[in-house]
Write a protein that holds these residues in place. Structure first.
Motif, mmCIF file in Angstrom:
data_model
loop_
_atom_site.group_PDB
_atom_site.id
_atom_site.type_symbol
_atom_site.label_atom_id
_atom_site.label_comp_id
_atom_site.label_asym_id
_atom_site.label_seq_id
_atom_site.Cartn_x
_atom_site.Cartn_y
_atom_site.Cartn_z
ATOM 1 N N THR A 199 -17.654 10.764 -6.638
ATOM 2 C CA THR A 199 -17.519 11.521 -5.384
ATOM 3 C C THR A 199 -17.624 13.027 -5.649
ATOM 4 O OG1 THR A 199 -15.174 11.277 -5.853
ATOM 5 C CG2 THR A 199 -16.073 9.890 -4.103
ATOM 6 N N ARG A 223 -11.053 0.033 9.476
ATOM 7 C CA ARG A 223 -9.717 -0.407 9.894
ATOM 8 C C ARG A 223 -9.903 -1.716 10.669
ATOM 9 N NH1 ARG A 223 -9.731 4.723 7.443
ATOM 10 N NH2 ARG A 223 -7.719 5.738 7.670
ATOM 11 N N ALA A 256 -15.112 6.739 6.893
ATOM 12 C CA ALA A 256 -13.782 6.481 6.319
ATOM 13 C C ALA A 256 -13.701 4.966 6.099
ATOM 14 C CB ALA A 256 -12.699 6.933 7.276
ATOM 15 N N PHE A 257 -12.668 4.491 5.395
ATOM 16 C CA PHE A 257 -12.528 3.046 5.213
ATOM 17 C C PHE A 257 -12.449 2.392 6.585
ATOM 18 C CE2 PHE A 257 -9.981 3.671 1.013
ATOM 19 C CZ PHE A 257 -11.138 4.119 0.400
ATOM 20 N N ARG A 274 1.068 3.984 -2.954
ATOM 21 C CA ARG A 274 0.643 5.342 -2.581
ATOM 22 C C ARG A 274 1.716 6.350 -2.974
ATOM 23 N NH1 ARG A 274 -3.683 7.451 0.935
ATOM 24 N NH2 ARG A 274 -2.766 9.384 1.631
ATOM 25 N N HIS A 334 0.845 -1.199 0.000
ATOM 26 C CA HIS A 334 0.000 0.000 0.000
ATOM 27 C C HIS A 334 0.877 1.244 0.000
ATOM 28 C CE1 HIS A 334 -2.208 3.198 2.264
ATOM 29 N NE2 HIS A 334 -3.051 2.985 1.289
ATOM 30 N N CYS A 337 -7.662 10.379 1.590
ATOM 31 C CA CYS A 337 -7.936 10.436 0.153
ATOM 32 C C CYS A 337 -6.782 11.095 -0.605
ATOM 33 C CB CYS A 337 -9.218 11.231 -0.061
ATOM 34 S SG CYS A 337 -9.607 11.525 -1.777
ATOM 35 N N ARG A 380 -4.527 6.470 5.077
ATOM 36 C CA ARG A 380 -5.430 6.181 3.960
ATOM 37 C C ARG A 380 -6.104 7.438 3.461
ATOM 38 N NH1 ARG A 380 -4.815 0.454 3.357
ATOM 39 N NH2 ARG A 380 -5.849 0.938 1.420
ATOM 40 N N ALA A 436 -12.869 6.284 -8.209
ATOM 41 C CA ALA A 436 -12.883 7.066 -6.953
ATOM 42 C C ALA A 436 -12.951 8.554 -7.244
ATOM 43 C CB ALA A 436 -11.626 6.756 -6.133
ATOM 44 N N GLY A 437 -12.487 8.947 -8.428
ATOM 45 C CA GLY A 437 -12.307 10.374 -8.691
ATOM 46 C C GLY A 437 -13.428 11.053 -9.425
ATOM 47 N N ILE A 452 -11.536 13.821 -15.093
ATOM 48 C CA ILE A 452 -10.606 12.800 -14.573
ATOM 49 C C ILE A 452 -9.979 12.012 -15.728
ATOM 50 C CG2 ILE A 452 -12.333 10.975 -14.069
ATOM 51 C CD1 ILE A 452 -9.367 11.806 -11.822
ATOM 52 N N PHE A 506 -1.012 14.498 -7.689
ATOM 53 C CA PHE A 506 -2.096 15.187 -6.988
ATOM 54 C C PHE A 506 -1.583 16.278 -6.067
ATOM 55 C CE2 PHE A 506 -3.826 11.091 -8.208
ATOM 56 C CZ PHE A 506 -4.954 11.519 -8.881
ATOM 57 N N PHE A 556 -12.525 13.646 3.883
ATOM 58 C CA PHE A 556 -11.621 12.834 3.049
ATOM 59 C C PHE A 556 -10.900 11.774 3.879
ATOM 60 C CE2 PHE A 556 -12.177 16.891 0.888
ATOM 61 C CZ PHE A 556 -12.471 16.485 -0.411
ATOM 62 N N GLY A 557 -11.454 11.435 5.065
ATOM 63 C CA GLY A 557 -10.802 10.440 5.910
ATOM 64 C C GLY A 557 -9.536 11.013 6.515
ATOM 65 N N GLY A 558 -8.571 10.121 6.840
ATOM 66 C CA GLY A 558 -7.339 10.618 7.458
ATOM 67 C C GLY A 558 -6.306 9.530 7.647
ATOM 68 N N ALA A 570 -10.020 17.201 -5.739
ATOM 69 C CA ALA A 570 -11.483 17.284 -5.599
ATOM 70 C C ALA A 570 -11.899 18.661 -5.097
ATOM 71 C CB ALA A 570 -11.967 16.201 -4.631
#
Ligand code: HEM
Length: 460
Positions: free
Chosen positions: A269, A333, A330-331, A97, A93, A397, A395, A265-266, A147, A104, A390-392, A403
């Motif tokens: 959303t 965990r 968020a995703f 990433r 991951h 975004c 992970r 994803a882009g 996108i 971006f 956007f989560g945190g 966005a």
């Protein structure tokens, strides 16, 4: 291990409630059980849901190796593939990433500004004064074109026309809760021909893959011509040139999965977010008027960089993502090694879910949380554990800056050109679209006037 308390209704009923009334159910649970509770729904492991900023901070700042996240994202595997950033954990991951982040950030963002404004203008040209149009499909068209252009550097020609069409069909197929269940429940995944949901999904995915692999092959061939590489700035070119720490390039399958991840994803959303922003700025005329006044301070020739810095526009976009975040959670965990969060001890295998929606609805952070008040973002700063659309953590975004820029520029371009009205001014509730929540597809607006200069509105 005893999990935090939670609703006692049969898990099948809890599942139906979560599908039919996701927001109301979350709010009722938070009212009854507080900041941390356990939700049990048929077909899924128990989910421990958090909405206190302290707990969210503990999750986002924990050592990433204490959790798996990709493992819990299996529902995306058929669409995005095994190598999607969203499905990876640990070192893989981190490696992917690092490869995906550069396009971006920083200077690269400036290059996307003109693209976003021009794409919006092209889409707006299709609106006819006095004729209602469906807002979400229109915004989906804009965000998909943007996108595709950012990812491939091109969105015209037969290949891209087909790609747009197949992608929209695939996402529409998996968009509604009923249709997505027919596609994603493993026991129903039978290819009974092109008219069966899974059969249609497989055929669309195959068509999309063919187009993406054809483009990758063509680009690899072009890479041999050094001059053509230097003249291109799109994400695929950067990914083709990227090397990991061991000097290895990405394989075709890895590239396909990451490109598909960015495309999926882009765009839904951002389209949902811009549709909400248009809704709020027209449902509350005082918000729309204040925004137009701020845009007018920039004169006729509006520089995208200056637009992106406007404080009230920024506050409107932030409040849009606060009140109805596109992702309610968020995703998840999944605990890998025992961990304490919010004074509870969790064992390996427990699924933790930071709830964006409930955190954004806290009275102690956002007084009158049901009211759309952009001013709250001008009056105080919120921490990344109080405001998290956007989560945190590890992970967060990767498309966040992209966005936010797109939201601001699409909204500013539309409001600077047109005077719009909601066809139906009644309150609108979010609906589920796969794992997201969005405004209903049926929401319509109508162009009632055209701005010809910075202050003059020509009513039609
Ligand atoms: C308003 C628009 C958007 C919203 C609200 C949004 C929201 C989110 C959220 C909540 C997550 C999960 C983060 C976490 O669990 O901590 C996420 C992850 C992600 N987003 Fe976005 N997103 C948006 C736009 C985009 C765009 C434009 C792109 C790419 C072009 C993108 C690509 C991704 C990717 C690849 C991930 C997975 C990151 C990882 O697993 O490391 N998103 N997004």
């Amino acid at each position: 291990m005893k999990l935090p308390d939670g609703p006692k209704a049969p898990s099948f009923l809890q599942l139906l409630q979560a599908i039919a009334y996701p927001l109301e159910r979350l709010e009722a649970c938070a009212k009854r059980y507080g900041d941390t509770f356990t939700s049990r729904t048929t077909g899924f492991p128990p989910l421990v849901i958090f909405s206190h900023p302290q707990a969210i901070q503990e999750i986002f700042t924990a050592d990433p190796n204490q959790f798996d996240s990709g493992k819990g994202m299996g529902v995306f595997q058929p669409t995005l593939g095994d190598n999607s950033l969203i499905l990876l954990d640990g070192d893989r991951h981190l490696r992917q990433r690092r490869l995906l982040m550069p396009p971006f950030h920083g200077e690269r963002m400036r290059a996307y500004s003109n693209l976003i404004c021009e794409t919006t203008e092209t889409a707006m040209n299709q609106w006819t004064v006095g004729e209602p149009f469906f807002v979400l499909p229109s915004m989906l068209d804009i965000s998909l074109r943007v996108i595709l252009q950012a990812v491939f550097g091109i969105n015209e020609g037969e290949r891209f026309q087909q790609l747009r069409q197949f992608l929209r069909s695939l996402l529409d197929l998996t968009g509604s809760p009923l249709r997505s269940s027919l596609v994603f429940i493993r026991s129903l995944q039978r290819d009974l021909g092109p008219w069966s949901p899974w059969g249609r999904f497989l055929r669309l995915r195959h068509q999309i893959d063919e187009l993406i692999y054809a483009e990758i092959r063509q680009r690899r061939a072009e890479m041999l011509n050094v001059a053509s590489v230097h003249s291109r700035e799109d994400i695929l070119t950067l990914l083709l040139a990227a090397r990991d720490e061991a000097g290895e390039p990405m394989t075709d399958v890895e590239l396909r999965d990451e490109l598909m991840t960015l495309l999926v994803a882009g765009h839904e959303t951002t389209a949902a977010a811009v549709t909400w922003a248009l809704h709020w700025t027209h449902r509350l005329p005082e918000v729309g008027e204040k925004l137009i006044q701020e845009l007018n301070t920039l004169g006729c020739e509006k520089d995208p960089t200056a637009i992106a810095r406007l404080p009230y526009l920024n506050a409107v976009c932030q409040e849009t993502l606060r009140i109805y975040p596109v992702a309610l959670f968020a995703f998840t965990r999944i605990v890998r090694t025992p961990i304490e969060i919010a004074s509870y001890q969790f064992e390996p295998g427990t699924v933790l879910a930071p709830c964006i929606y409930l955190t954004h609805q806290r009275e102690d952070l956002y007084p009158e949380p049901k009211r759309f008040k952009p001013e709250r973002f001008l009056e105080r700063q919120f921490s990344p554990y109080e405001y998290l659309p956007f989560g945190g953590g590890n992970r967060r975004c990767i498309g966040m800056a992209f966005a936010q820029l797109e939201m601001k520029l699409v909204l500013a371009t539309i409001l600077s050109h047109f005077h719009l009205k909601l066809v139906d001014n009644r309150p609108v509730k979010p609906v589920r679209r796969a794992v997201l929540t969005a405004p209903p597809r049926g929401m319509q607006m109508v162009v009632t006037g055209v701005h010809r200069s910075q202050n003059a509105l020509i009513p039609v």
